[in-house]
Design a protein around this motif. Sequence first.
Motif, short mmCIF file in Angstrom:
data_model
loop_
_atom_site.label_atom_id
_atom_site.label_comp_id
_atom_site.label_asym_id
_atom_site.label_seq_id
_atom_site.Cartn_x
_atom_site.Cartn_y
_atom_site.Cartn_z
N ASP A 168 4.70 13.02 -2.19
CA ASP A 168 5.61 12.20 -1.38
C ASP A 168 4.90 11.64 -0.15
OD1 ASP A 168 8.20 11.67 -2.26
OD2 ASP A 168 8.86 13.71 -1.92
N LEU A 169 4.17 12.51 0.52
CA LEU A 169 3.45 12.07 1.71
C LEU A 169 2.44 10.98 1.38
CD1 LEU A 169 2.88 15.56 3.38
CD2 LEU A 169 4.36 13.74 4.22
N ALA A 170 1.73 11.15 0.27
CA ALA A 170 0.75 10.14 -0.14
C ALA A 170 1.45 8.83 -0.48
CB ALA A 170 -0.05 10.65 -1.33
N MET A 171 2.65 8.92 -1.09
CA MET A 171 3.39 7.70 -1.44
C MET A 171 3.79 6.94 -0.18
SD MET A 171 6.77 6.48 -1.57
CE MET A 171 7.83 7.90 -1.78
N TYR A 172 4.28 7.66 0.84
CA TYR A 172 4.65 6.97 2.08
C TYR A 172 3.43 6.42 2.82
CZ TYR A 172 9.54 8.11 1.69
OH TYR A 172 10.85 8.17 1.26
N GLU A 173 2.29 7.09 2.63
CA GLU A 173 1.06 6.54 3.19
C GLU A 173 0.73 5.21 2.55
OE1 GLU A 173 -2.02 6.78 5.99
OE2 GLU A 173 -0.28 8.09 5.71
N ALA A 174 0.93 5.11 1.22
CA ALA A 174 0.68 3.84 0.51
C ALA A 174 1.62 2.76 1.02
CB ALA A 174 0.86 4.04 -0.99
N LYS A 175 2.88 3.11 1.28
CA LYS A 175 3.83 2.12 1.80
C LYS A 175 3.36 1.58 3.15
CE LYS A 175 8.26 3.34 -0.35
NZ LYS A 175 8.51 2.01 -0.92
N GLU A 176 2.93 2.51 4.02
CA GLU A 176 2.56 2.08 5.36
C GLU A 176 1.23 1.36 5.38
OE1 GLU A 176 2.88 5.45 7.88
OE2 GLU A 176 5.07 5.56 7.72
N ASN A 177 0.45 1.49 4.34
CA ASN A 177 -0.82 0.77 4.26
C ASN A 177 -0.65 -0.61 3.62
OD1 ASN A 177 -2.33 2.76 5.49
ND2 ASN A 177 -2.80 3.80 3.56
N GLY A 178 0.60 -1.01 3.34
CA GLY A 178 0.82 -2.36 2.84
C GLY A 178 1.61 -2.46 1.56
N ARG A 179 1.98 -1.35 0.95
CA ARG A 179 2.74 -1.34 -0.31
C ARG A 179 1.92 -1.94 -1.45
NH1 ARG A 179 6.76 -2.41 3.59
NH2 ARG A 179 8.47 -0.90 3.57
N ASP A 180 2.50 -1.91 -2.65
CA ASP A 180 1.86 -2.43 -3.86
C ASP A 180 0.49 -1.80 -4.06
OD1 ASP A 180 1.64 -3.87 -6.18
OD2 ASP A 180 0.91 -5.70 -5.20
N ARG A 181 0.40 -0.47 -3.89
CA ARG A 181 -0.87 0.23 -3.99
C ARG A 181 -0.61 1.72 -4.16
NH1 ARG A 181 -3.79 -1.73 0.61
NH2 ARG A 181 -2.30 -3.44 0.49
N TRP A 182 -1.67 2.48 -4.35
CA TRP A 182 -1.54 3.93 -4.42
C TRP A 182 -2.38 4.57 -3.32
CZ3 TRP A 182 -6.17 6.34 -5.05
CH2 TRP A 182 -7.21 5.63 -5.69
N ALA A 183 -2.03 5.78 -2.98
CA ALA A 183 -2.79 6.55 -2.00
C ALA A 183 -2.95 7.97 -2.55
CB ALA A 183 -2.09 6.57 -0.65
N HIS A 184 -4.00 8.66 -2.08
CA HIS A 184 -4.33 9.98 -2.59
C HIS A 184 -4.19 11.01 -1.48
CE1 HIS A 184 -6.29 13.05 -4.95
NE2 HIS A 184 -6.44 12.21 -5.95
N TYR A 185 -3.56 12.12 -1.79
CA TYR A 185 -3.51 13.23 -0.84
C TYR A 185 -4.64 14.18 -1.18
CZ TYR A 185 -1.88 17.07 2.06
OH TYR A 185 -1.79 18.05 3.02
N ALA A 186 -5.52 14.39 -0.24
CA ALA A 186 -6.63 15.31 -0.46
C ALA A 186 -6.53 16.44 0.56
CB ALA A 186 -7.97 14.59 -0.32
#
Length: 737
Positions: free
Chosen positions: A459-477
């Motif tokens: 969930d946290l990684a998904m919201y990170e993707a939203k705040e980075n511009g949406r239409d993308r993925w982000a990875h939680y490491a």
Amino acid sequence: MTRTLPPRARPVALALGLLVAAWLLVHVVDVHQTMELVLLAAVGVAVIQALRLRGALTVARDAGEQALLSGAQARALLANAPAAIYFRDREDRFVFANDTAARMVDPAGRELVGRTLDDLVPPEVARSLRAHERIVLHEGRVIRHEQVAPHADGTDHTFLVTKFPVRDDDGAIVGLAGVTLDITDTKQAQEGRRAAEERFRGAFHGAPIGMAIVDLDGRYVEVNRALCQLLGRSEEDLLGRTVHSITHPDDVAASIRAIERALAGEQRVYQLEKRYLHLDGHPIWVTLHGTVIRDAEGCPTAMLRQVQDITQRRDAEQRLRHQADHDPLTGLLNRRRFEEEVAAAVVRGTGALMVLDLDHFKLVNDTRGHYAGDRLITAVAATLRNRLADGDVVARLGGDEFGVLLPTADREEAEVVASAIVRDIEATVSGAARGVTCSLGIALLDPLLSGEQALVRADLAMYEAKENGRDRWAHYAADDAPQPRMKTRLDWVQRLRDALDEGRFVLDAQPILDLRTSEVRQHELLVRMRDDERGRILPGEFLEAAEQFDLVQELDRWVVGRAIDLIARHRAAGQELVLEVNLSGKSLTEDRLLALVERRLHETGVPASSLIFEITETAAIANMAAARRFAERLQALGCRFALDDFGAGFGSFYYLKHLPFDYLKIDGEFIRDCLDDETDRLVVAAVVDMATGMGKQTIAESVVDDRSARFLRRQGVDFAQGFGVGRPRTVEEILAV
């Protein structure tokens, strides 16, 4: 010295004795033991030896008298024989009769010798007996028949009668001898058995459920019509066939085990659910009740089986299980079932978890309606199914949020799939809903994490993707330093969890004024979080995080439970209290909250009408059908509902159409400046007219002063709430008892 019969009389005596013995062997063998037969045969011989045949036998009088009196044992046997034994001459007079005969026809059991039939039985019975006896006396034949006649006890009995002629030395028939046995009890028992057998056969063949008798080899010996219809087979097809030949292959082993246990004596009756195969090949679910039939020694001889079709019930159970585990709109797994899959995968310690959310999806619902939104959700679900491989798990977590579990993927494989999903969804929705994209978060599974923690990371990684511009993925490491925004969210999740565990949520109450009576009749409960450093934190700071990470349902349950306790406490003090409780859209479909309300209302005796549930008009309701059922069930109990912030979004009228509400709370945006803004006044008037037409009441929010309250009263608004009516204060202050 003891005298004996002359030689010429001995054959007659022997013949009569043998006849009596033979009759007894034929008719009594099924109810008497061998020793009794021997004794009765001896009685028969004694009878013949004791007969005084007046002139019928060439025997000296003194010899006859001696024969009659000889042997005390023989006389005792004769007197107590279970059969009536007698001799009558051609004049119908009794020459000899034992005590049993006397007891049969004379209420006093008096001596029969010298008396005739007319002296002892009704005329119609005497005529019937003589009609049979003509065959004996005139034709010299032996007759045997059953006779229903009055007994000395005044009731009709059934007798088994054998009569045969007695001849003199010249062969002339001088009378008849008879043996009569009362078989009333035996006859009744036989008739009872026959009736029981007939009843069983009738019940067996007429039963509405399948019935069968099966031998110890498992072959059908007898079947009824209902079983034939159930299996689509004829009686001829089933008889001789083994039960296992028409049992579903997967159920044969369990069926054999149940039968073996029953035959071994572990249980007389066995029951199991299994599948038979219909003649056309389709399976039929049945409940099978088996009873082992045993003989007198306890050895099994056969099995009685009752078969009831439960296919519809099993299908319904399967549908219920599917509904419990799947989202009704898309057919994907729901959040609860997905969390179970994630928890199991975490134990294995391999794989990757994804959470994805559609960007700008609410705009579709607000501008094009929920039907268009549902079609878009369904299309995204199909896209995910097509993209993922066998063994991957996909679920709809709620609203426009989805979860994906890749049980064997590593980081690189997960990123490849994530990139493909983002592209596929963009292509899927581009024509149907311009501007809608997908934000996706990835978290690798770690055996040191719980399933809930893994979902939080995704969930946290998904919201990170939203705040980075949406239409993308982000990875939680986990081994990387988290981004500041991600860390803030993670901190909020932990703070919310700690506050729930430590009881650091509190309630404020704001009064609601009845504009017609100028009385405060109810209050709205407002939740706050206590913090050691910052004091009381308002929901604007933590509610979004609670919604995002599915902690809001637990928070709502706490508030509802506390509200019912407050109402109960006031009722105990003789005060009526009505409270409004805000619910999240996610809670509106939760069975646990529904069960909590029903249970606590029952336990406390609180009137359901004392609870008003508020649903914000802008709340995201993932399953409108389920939300409607939830609201209708509580409304059936007597609870009431209010649509909060009415007019703040575009879905107001959709919610009015599909959810049962009692109050419309007009959004404060149209109330604060209603005295000076013509548009606000028109909106207020329109909402009041609509609510009145629908039989609803209205509550104006954000009422700032008495002047506004008077205007709203003139407009027909029913209730007012806001700082002009009363500020929120702790429940201890405002609701003190």
